[in-house]
Write a protein that holds these residues in place. Sequence first.
Motif, PDB file in Angstrom:
ATOM      1  N   VAL A   3     -14.782 102.132  61.085  1.00 28.24           N
ATOM      2  CA  VAL A   3     -13.731 101.264  61.612  1.00 28.24           C
ATOM      3  C   VAL A   3     -12.381 101.892  61.327  1.00 28.24           C
ATOM      4  O   VAL A   3     -12.146 102.405  60.240  1.00 28.24           O
ATOM      5  CB  VAL A   3     -13.811  99.870  60.946  1.00 28.24           C
ATOM      6  N   SER A  77     -15.219  87.112  60.773  1.00 31.09           N
ATOM      7  CA  SER A  77     -14.059  87.313  59.893  1.00 31.09           C
ATOM      8  C   SER A  77     -14.480  87.878  58.549  1.00 31.09           C
ATOM      9  O   SER A  77     -13.835  88.794  58.024  1.00 31.09           O
ATOM     10  CB  SER A  77     -13.304  86.003  59.685  1.00 31.09           C
ATOM     11  N   ILE A  80     -15.417  91.597  58.947  1.00 32.50           N
ATOM     12  CA  ILE A  80     -14.216  92.427  59.084  1.00 32.50           C
ATOM     13  C   ILE A  80     -13.537  92.601  57.729  1.00 32.50           C
ATOM     14  O   ILE A  80     -13.162  93.711  57.348  1.00 32.50           O
ATOM     15  CB  ILE A  80     -13.251  91.832  60.128  1.00 32.50           C
ATOM     16  N   ARG A  84     -12.981  96.175  55.739  1.00 27.17           N
ATOM     17  CA  ARG A  84     -11.628  96.602  55.349  1.00 27.17           C
ATOM     18  C   ARG A  84     -11.533  96.816  53.839  1.00 27.17           C
ATOM     19  O   ARG A  84     -10.937  97.790  53.388  1.00 27.17           O
ATOM     20  CB  ARG A  84     -10.591  95.588  55.807  1.00 27.17           C
TER      21      ARG A  84
END
Length: 92
Positions: A3, A77, A80, A84
């Motif tokens: 990502v 959510s 993600i 991250r």
Amino acid sequence: MGVEVLTVSSKGQIVLPVKMRRTIGITDGDKLAAFASDDGVIMLKVVKVPTVQDFKVRLDEAKDWAESVGYKEEDISDIIKSVRLAKRENSN
């Protein structure tokens, strides 16, 4: 590949990092198709001009896969955030 977090400029432009462009073979003048939904944007390198039906098929495939591994829409959510966080931890 992983990502990448991209920044949108004041003109609405984004830059795809060199590593990403090389990995998927994007060069000057190539076209990308963007599909927008309430949740975000999916971009694909255009090999042929896709139809709306092409996007629907791919999106349905992605939804089917997500369901097959037990993901629900409300998990997005959290997924993600975890990606991250892992990326930040790996870059330190």
